[in-house]
Design a protein around this motif. Structure first.
Motif, PDB file in Angstrom:
ATOM      1  N   ASP A 231       2.010  36.846   2.100  1.00  0.00           N
ATOM      2  CA  ASP A 231       2.619  36.047   3.174  1.00  0.00           C
ATOM      3  C   ASP A 231       1.930  36.294   4.502  1.00  0.00           C
ATOM      4  O   ASP A 231       1.670  35.358   5.271  1.00  0.00           O
ATOM      5  CB  ASP A 231       4.118  36.333   3.271  1.00  0.00           C
ATOM      6  N   TYR A 232       1.585  37.533   4.770  1.00  0.00           N
ATOM      7  CA  TYR A 232       0.905  37.881   6.016  1.00  0.00           C
ATOM      8  C   TYR A 232      -0.451  37.197   6.091  1.00  0.00           C
ATOM      9  O   TYR A 232      -0.814  36.594   7.115  1.00  0.00           O
ATOM     10  CB  TYR A 232       0.744  39.396   6.118  1.00  0.00           C
ATOM     11  N   LEU A 233      -1.209  37.270   5.002  1.00  0.00           N
ATOM     12  CA  LEU A 233      -2.559  36.718   5.000  1.00  0.00           C
ATOM     13  C   LEU A 233      -2.556  35.194   5.068  1.00  0.00           C
ATOM     14  O   LEU A 233      -3.397  34.594   5.739  1.00  0.00           O
ATOM     15  CB  LEU A 233      -3.310  37.195   3.755  1.00  0.00           C
ATOM     16  N   GLN A 234      -1.604  34.567   4.388  1.00  0.00           N
ATOM     17  CA  GLN A 234      -1.532  33.111   4.460  1.00  0.00           C
ATOM     18  C   GLN A 234      -1.149  32.653   5.863  1.00  0.00           C
ATOM     19  O   GLN A 234      -1.710  31.684   6.377  1.00  0.00           O
ATOM     20  CB  GLN A 234      -0.544  32.576   3.418  1.00  0.00           C
ATOM     21  N   ALA A 235      -0.201  33.353   6.475  1.00  0.00           N
ATOM     22  CA  ALA A 235       0.192  33.006   7.846  1.00  0.00           C
ATOM     23  C   ALA A 235      -0.961  33.247   8.809  1.00  0.00           C
ATOM     24  O   ALA A 235      -1.204  32.448   9.723  1.00  0.00           O
ATOM     25  CB  ALA A 235       1.423  33.815   8.260  1.00  0.00           C
ATOM     26  N   ARG A 236      -1.692  34.329   8.599  1.00  0.00           N
ATOM     27  CA  ARG A 236      -2.831  34.650   9.462  1.00  0.00           C
ATOM     28  C   ARG A 236      -3.915  33.579   9.361  1.00  0.00           C
ATOM     29  O   ARG A 236      -4.627  33.303  10.335  1.00  0.00           O
ATOM     30  CB  ARG A 236      -3.395  36.018   9.065  1.00  0.00           C
ATOM     31  N   ALA A 237      -4.014  32.975   8.185  1.00  0.00           N
ATOM     32  CA  ALA A 237      -5.004  31.926   7.971  1.00  0.00           C
ATOM     33  C   ALA A 237      -4.519  30.560   8.455  1.00  0.00           C
ATOM     34  O   ALA A 237      -5.200  29.556   8.271  1.00  0.00           O
ATOM     35  CB  ALA A 237      -5.367  31.843   6.495  1.00  0.00           C
ATOM     36  N   GLY A 238      -3.327  30.527   9.065  1.00  0.00           N
ATOM     37  CA  GLY A 238      -2.804  29.278   9.594  1.00  0.00           C
ATOM     38  C   GLY A 238      -2.092  28.426   8.568  1.00  0.00           C
ATOM     39  O   GLY A 238      -1.861  27.231   8.793  1.00  0.00           O
ATOM     40  N   ARG A 239      -1.719  29.028   7.439  1.00  0.00           N
ATOM     41  CA  ARG A 239      -1.039  28.291   6.383  1.00  0.00           C
ATOM     42  C   ARG A 239       0.428  28.682   6.317  1.00  0.00           C
ATOM     43  O   ARG A 239       0.805  29.800   6.680  1.00  0.00           O
ATOM     44  CB  ARG A 239      -1.697  28.581   5.024  1.00  0.00           C
ATOM     45  N   GLN A 240       1.253  27.765   5.853  1.00  0.00           N
ATOM     46  CA  GLN A 240       2.646  28.074   5.593  1.00  0.00           C
ATOM     47  C   GLN A 240       2.711  28.921   4.318  1.00  0.00           C
ATOM     48  O   GLN A 240       2.243  28.481   3.261  1.00  0.00           O
ATOM     49  CB  GLN A 240       3.462  26.792   5.401  1.00  0.00           C
ATOM     50  N   PRO A 241       3.258  30.137   4.376  1.00  0.00           N
ATOM     51  CA  PRO A 241       3.316  30.969   3.172  1.00  0.00           C
ATOM     52  C   PRO A 241       4.021  30.250   2.023  1.00  0.00           C
ATOM     53  O   PRO A 241       5.103  29.695   2.198  1.00  0.00           O
ATOM     54  CB  PRO A 241       4.106  32.202   3.637  1.00  0.00           C
ATOM     55  N   ASN A 242       3.366  30.255   0.871  1.00  0.00           N
ATOM     56  CA  ASN A 242       3.889  29.586  -0.317  1.00  0.00           C
ATOM     57  C   ASN A 242       4.119  30.620  -1.411  1.00  0.00           C
ATOM     58  O   ASN A 242       3.168  31.047  -2.073  1.00  0.00           O
ATOM     59  CB  ASN A 242       2.902  28.520  -0.793  1.00  0.00           C
TER      60      ASN A 242
END
Length: 278
Positions: A231-242
């Motif tokens: 979740d942290y990495l997806q959010a950091r990449a500008g994505r909604q955590p899935n």
């Protein structure tokens, strides 16, 4: 970590003097980004690396003093895992632990699971029972993720060795066999169980490091677990955590399972497959 006087493992294969020319075309910073993308998302970046000029060529490279020290550090950390898991296998399982080999490489290499550039960064290959580590990944962790400290790096090594422990116990093979017959969503969930168990087993290893741990070491490992959560990495990449796409677990899960292993010191506490709550 207090590693002064700690032996170096003999189960290290250092390939870092044989860099492939293709990956070098990306440049140091660019390569780290590509490797991180692959490591944390599972995307195969082999085509990108192979398309670089001179991908099939490469010559001997003199290791820097920093790289030499990284090799010594990795070898010593591996030795601690050998000592810990040898004792645990004898005490808890009545079995003999067969340690993995640790392959140190620069940029790209080959493994029993295929091109290392496809899995990038640290990974474990059950086909050849080797853990693979590009020591440049430590710099990425510190510079891009803020995961600094020697124990942060040690935790990464211990996590990959934990996958070998799973392999030795038959857990990894059974889990991967089950995943092959599942939907992508269910397969991802089992992957999360595998990874969280490895985090927990890393905590068990840490709990057995008598005289080696220093103040702040456990906090470094927990901080690293936080910044490599899906979740942290997806959010950091500008994505909604899935959550359906998670393959390693959330930051909270990864921290909690490491702490579970550390506080219990018991591999039996790491049964993520039977846990009511991941």
């Amino acid at each position: 970590m207090r590693l002064r006087g700690v032996r170096q493992s003999r189960n290290v294969e250092d390939r870092r003097g044989r860099r492939a020319g293709g990956a070098a075309g990306l440049g140091g910073a660019g390569l780290l980004v590509v490797l991180a993308i692959a490591y944390f998302t599972g995307i195969d970046v082999s085509p990108l690396l192979q398309q670089q000029p001179g991908a099939t060529s490469g010559g001997p490279v003199q290791l820097s003093a920093e790289e030499e020290q990284a090799g010594v550090f990795a070898s010593q950390v591996l030795a601690t895992t050998e000592d810990v898991w040898t004792d645990i296998f004898a005490e808890e399982f009545g079995a003999t632990y067969q340690p993995p080999r640790l392959v140190l490489f620069s940029e790209v290499t080959q493994s029993g699971c295929g091109g290392a550039s496809g899995s990038s960064g640290p990974f474990y290959c059950p086909a050849d029972e080797r853990a693979y580590l590009d020591t440049a990944f430590f710099a990425f962790m510190a510079q891009r993720l803020g995961a600094r400290g020697d124990f942060a790096a040690a935790y990464v090594i211990a996590h990959e060795v934990a996958h070998h422990v799973q392999h030795e116990l038959g857990i990894l093979g059974q889990a991967n066999q089950a995943r092959a017959a599942m939907s992508q969503t269910d397969s991802n969930r089992v992957s999360v169980m595998i990874e969280l168990q490895a985090d927990c087993l890393s905590g068990v290893w840490a709990s057995r490091l008598d005289g080696i741990l220093e103040p702040g070491d456990i906090e470094e490992a927990i901080g690293t677990a936080e910044v490599i959560g899906d979740d942290y990495l997806q959010a950091r990449a500008g994505r909604q955590p899935n959550p359906h796409s998670f393959t390693h677990g959330t930051s909270e899960q990864r921290m909690r399972w490491f702490v579970t292993g550390y506080q219990s010191g018991d591999p039996a506490a790491c049964d993520t497959f039977g846990a009511a709550r991941l």
